[in-house]
Design an enzyme around this catalytic site. Sequence first.
Site, mmCIF file in Angstrom:
data_model
loop_
_atom_site.group_PDB
_atom_site.id
_atom_site.type_symbol
_atom_site.label_atom_id
_atom_site.label_comp_id
_atom_site.label_asym_id
_atom_site.label_seq_id
_atom_site.Cartn_x
_atom_site.Cartn_y
_atom_site.Cartn_z
ATOM 1 N N SER A 47 0.920 -1.431 0.023
ATOM 2 C CA SER A 47 0.194 -0.119 0.045
ATOM 3 C C SER A 47 0.909 1.284 0.097
ATOM 4 O O SER A 47 0.420 2.298 -0.481
ATOM 5 C CB SER A 47 -1.027 0.092 1.152
ATOM 6 O OG SER A 47 -0.321 -0.095 2.471
ATOM 7 N N HIS A 48 2.060 1.124 0.339
ATOM 8 C CA HIS A 48 2.986 2.621 0.518
ATOM 9 C C HIS A 48 4.290 2.174 -0.226
ATOM 10 O O HIS A 48 5.371 2.871 -0.079
ATOM 11 C CB HIS A 48 3.125 2.740 2.040
ATOM 12 C CG HIS A 48 1.963 3.393 2.734
ATOM 13 N ND1 HIS A 48 1.040 2.518 3.257
ATOM 14 C CD2 HIS A 48 1.688 4.648 3.002
ATOM 15 C CE1 HIS A 48 0.058 3.460 3.874
ATOM 16 N NE2 HIS A 48 0.350 4.547 3.619
ATOM 17 N N HIS A 120 1.857 15.106 1.948
ATOM 18 C CA HIS A 120 2.258 13.766 2.742
ATOM 19 C C HIS A 120 1.606 12.657 2.186
ATOM 20 O O HIS A 120 0.290 12.461 2.149
ATOM 21 C CB HIS A 120 2.075 13.937 4.098
ATOM 22 C CG HIS A 120 2.842 12.925 4.927
ATOM 23 N ND1 HIS A 120 2.350 11.426 5.109
ATOM 24 C CD2 HIS A 120 3.796 13.056 5.969
ATOM 25 C CE1 HIS A 120 3.081 11.183 5.955
ATOM 26 N NE2 HIS A 120 4.122 11.571 6.508
ATOM 27 N N ASP A 178 2.404 1.084 12.789
ATOM 28 C CA ASP A 178 2.200 2.164 12.405
ATOM 29 C C ASP A 178 0.740 2.014 11.712
ATOM 30 O O ASP A 178 0.435 1.079 10.849
ATOM 31 C CB ASP A 178 2.990 2.261 10.992
ATOM 32 C CG ASP A 178 2.599 3.330 10.062
ATOM 33 O OD1 ASP A 178 1.638 4.142 10.272
ATOM 34 O OD2 ASP A 178 3.379 3.831 9.429
ATOM 35 N N PHE A 179 -0.221 2.288 12.650
ATOM 36 C CA PHE A 179 -1.619 2.038 12.282
ATOM 37 C C PHE A 179 -2.541 3.319 11.920
ATOM 38 O O PHE A 179 -2.159 4.216 12.806
ATOM 39 C CB PHE A 179 -2.408 1.071 13.022
ATOM 40 C CG PHE A 179 -2.312 1.499 14.677
ATOM 41 C CD1 PHE A 179 -3.450 2.457 14.795
ATOM 42 C CD2 PHE A 179 -1.784 0.984 15.428
ATOM 43 C CE1 PHE A 179 -3.588 2.941 16.210
ATOM 44 C CE2 PHE A 179 -1.865 1.595 17.015
ATOM 45 C CZ PHE A 179 -2.917 2.275 17.014
ATOM 46 N N GLY A 187 -8.733 3.159 1.067
ATOM 47 C CA GLY A 187 -8.706 2.329 -0.388
ATOM 48 C C GLY A 187 -9.187 1.007 -0.173
ATOM 49 O O GLY A 187 -9.824 0.181 -1.198
ATOM 50 N N GLU A 188 -9.536 0.481 1.275
ATOM 51 C CA GLU A 188 -10.227 -0.851 1.266
ATOM 52 C C GLU A 188 -11.628 -0.830 1.121
ATOM 53 O O GLU A 188 -12.218 -1.824 0.517
ATOM 54 C CB GLU A 188 -9.933 -1.201 2.906
ATOM 55 C CG GLU A 188 -8.729 -1.865 3.237
ATOM 56 C CD GLU A 188 -8.685 -2.251 4.699
ATOM 57 O OE1 GLU A 188 -8.885 -3.414 5.034
ATOM 58 O OE2 GLU A 188 -8.454 -1.220 5.624
ATOM 59 N N LEU A 305 4.237 -10.062 17.338
ATOM 60 C CA LEU A 305 4.469 -8.713 17.422
ATOM 61 C C LEU A 305 3.977 -7.890 16.055
ATOM 62 O O LEU A 305 4.250 -8.437 15.077
ATOM 63 C CB LEU A 305 6.033 -8.652 17.929
ATOM 64 C CG LEU A 305 6.533 -9.070 19.114
ATOM 65 C CD1 LEU A 305 8.059 -9.054 19.359
ATOM 66 C CD2 LEU A 305 5.533 -8.760 20.379
ATOM 67 N N PRO A 306 3.689 -6.557 16.346
ATOM 68 C CA PRO A 306 3.466 -5.910 14.976
ATOM 69 C C PRO A 306 4.857 -5.890 14.033
ATOM 70 O O PRO A 306 5.791 -5.743 14.743
ATOM 71 C CB PRO A 306 2.945 -4.713 15.556
ATOM 72 C CG PRO A 306 2.743 -4.367 16.924
ATOM 73 C CD PRO A 306 3.527 -5.732 17.423
#
Lengths: 338, 338
Positions: A47-48, A120, A178-179, A187-188, A305-306
Site C-alpha cells: 500500500s505504501h 504527505h 504504524d496504524f 482504499g479498502e 509482535l506488530p
Amino acid sequence: MVALVQIRLDEIKPLCMDILTTAGFGGPQAEAITEMLYTCQLDDCQSHGLFRLVMCVETMRAGKIDGSALPVVHRSEDAIVRADAQNGMSLLAVNEAMPDLIAKARKFGVAVMAVNNCFHFSALWPEVEALASEGLAAISMVPSHAWVAPAGGTRGALGTNPLAFSWPRQGQNPFSFDFATSGFARGEIELYLRAGKPLPEGVAIDKNGNPTTDPAAAMEGAMLTFGGHKGSALSIMIELMAGPLINDLTSIESMQAAEGRGGAPLHGQIIIAFNPTQLNGGTSKMNDARAEMLFAEILDQGARLPSQRRFAARKRNLARGYVEIPRSLLDELNNLNS
Amino acid sequence: MVALVQIRLDEIKPLCMDILTTAGFGGPQAEAITEMLYTCQLDDCQSHGLFRLVMCVETMRAGKIDGSALPVVHRSEDAIVRADAQNGMSLLAVNEAMPDLIAKARKFGVAVMAVNNCFHFSALWPEVEALASEGLAAISMVPSHAWVAPAGGTRGALGTNPLAFSWPRQGQNPFSFDFATSGFARGEIELYLRAGKPLPEGVAIDKNGNPTTDPAAAMEGAMLTFGGHKGSALSIMIELMAGPLINDLTSIESMQAAEGRGGAPLHGQIIIAFNPTQLNGGTSKMNDARAEMLFAEILDQGARLPSQRRFAARKRNLARGYVEIPRSLLDELNNLNS
C-alpha cells in the site's frame, strides 16, 4: 488471484527516479521519495510502496506541490527542530531535520520535530525505525483529510490519522507499529465497492450519519474510527498534536485547501524522539531485559509482535534480490510516463 | 437503583485525611492523596474518587508501601525530570516534580517527567489537566498488573494501561481524555459477576485463552484490549514508555512484585508536556482557531467531546456545595477506621 511480476531490487530506484523526475519532481525530492518507496516495497508494504508513485504523480498534476522546493530547517537552542517543507513532499524536510532531531534527543533526553507545509503520502514507520536504529524510541503522527467521523458524529471531521511507534532492540529488528486510527483504510472501501461486497458492520456511516455496509454509501458518507469512543479520542489527539500544536492544518482545513483535487494532502507532521540515557537515569540500556521479557511472553503465547510479517518479507526479498508487485500496477506505472 | 448520600464539599478532605492518617499515611502523602480524591469526586468520577480510599487502605495493609516516604527529585540540565517516589504513592512525587516539568517544558518546548518506584491508584486526567491549566499540552501513561492479553494471545501480559491527554483551551475547560486500553475495567467484570450477567462479546478470554462471556471465567482468564490489534499495539507502547524506557517495572513485573497482595500496583509513570511557543514557531497561540474549529465541528454534529459530562458535574457540584456517593460506599468508609 492477483498476477504478480518480479522487479529486481536494483531496478526499483531507477524506475522511481524516472517516473518522479518525468512527472516534474526535482532531483532532491525525487531521491527522498525514491528512498521511501524502496524501503516500503522491500518489506512487501504494497500500500505504501511503488503503488504510491501513482499518488505522487497525481499530486504533481494537481498543481499545488512544489517539486523543486528545498526545505528550510530552523536552528534553535531548545529541544524542538522545525522544518518547513515549503510545499514540497514531507520526506526531504524530514531527512534534512533528522540529524538535528537525533542530536537534540541525545542532548535533552527528548526532542520534537515539527514539519510544516508538507504534502504527505508515506508510511510513518520508516522514519520512526530510522530513529530506533539510533537507539531512540520514537512516535510520529499526521492528520490527512476529513473522511472519518468522530464517535457519535454524523460526518467526516477527522483524518485517517496514523500513529507510529518504534522501540530499539539490541541486534534485532525494532518493535514497531504504524496504524491508521480509522477502522478501515479508504482504499479498502474502494476495493469492496469494486468487488460488489458489503462492508463489515461498524466501519462506516452514510451521508445521513446512519450506519451502513454499502461501500457506495460509505464513500459518500464517512468512515468510523477503530475502537469506538477511545479510538475517536486518540484520533482527535493526533489532529491536535500534528496540527494546531505545530500551527499547521487540521484534516478539515487540509481537505478544504485541496479544493477537490486528488493527490497527497497538505498538512504538518510531528515526530517525538526519546533517549533512554536521561530517562532511565543512566542505570540501564533501553533495549534491556524488561522489554525483552515482555516481548518473549507475547511470542510465547503464540501472539505476534506488530511488523513481524514485514521484517520477514524484508529478509526474504533481500535474500532473493527481487520484490513482487501486481502486474496491473506495473502496467499502470509504465503508463504514468506516457 | 443505588441509594445515594450527600457529602458537603467541606467534609470531603477531613474524611479523607482521617482515614488515610489512621491507616498509616504520613501527612504529606495523605494530603496529596486527599487532593486527588477530592478533585475526582468533585467531577462525579466515582471510580477514582472516595471509592479509592478503600484501595489506599488496602495498599497500606498489604505492607509494602512506605506511607511516610518523601520523594527525591533529581535535578538536571536536560529536558527530563526524574522523581523517585521511594515506594510511596505516586502523587507526592508528581506534585514535587511538577514545577520542574513546567519550567523545563517552557524552556525546551518539550519535557518529560519520569516517576519511579511509586504505588499508583489514581486517575491520570487531574495531572494532565494541571499542565493544560499552565498552557501546555500533556500526555500521561502508566502500566498496572498483567490482567490483559495481547491480541492473538492466550493470557494476561499487559496492564489496563491508561492513556491520558489534555489540551488547553482559552477560557474553557481543556480537551481531555483518560481511558484504559483494556476494553473493560476489571471492576466492571466484577460487577457483572455479582449481578450474574453475561459479559458482552470480545471483552475477555478464559484461562485456556478461549473467548468467554462468563464473568467468573474471565476473572480466571484475562481481559482483552479495546480495538483489537491496534489497541493491543497501543497498550504495548504504554508498557514500554512507562516501564522499560524509564527503567521501571512492566505490568508483568509489577504483578510478580505484589506477590498476590491486594492494593495499588507498584510501577512507574511517564508524563510528557509540550509547549506551543517553540512548537509553533511563535506564530500563534496553542488555543487557537484551528483547534476550536475542530471542536466546534464535532459538537455541531451532535457528538460529545470527552470529559464533557465530568465538567458538567464539577459545575453542578460546586454550585450546590455537595457531592453524592453510594450509601454503601459511605458505610464501607466508616468501617475502614474501625
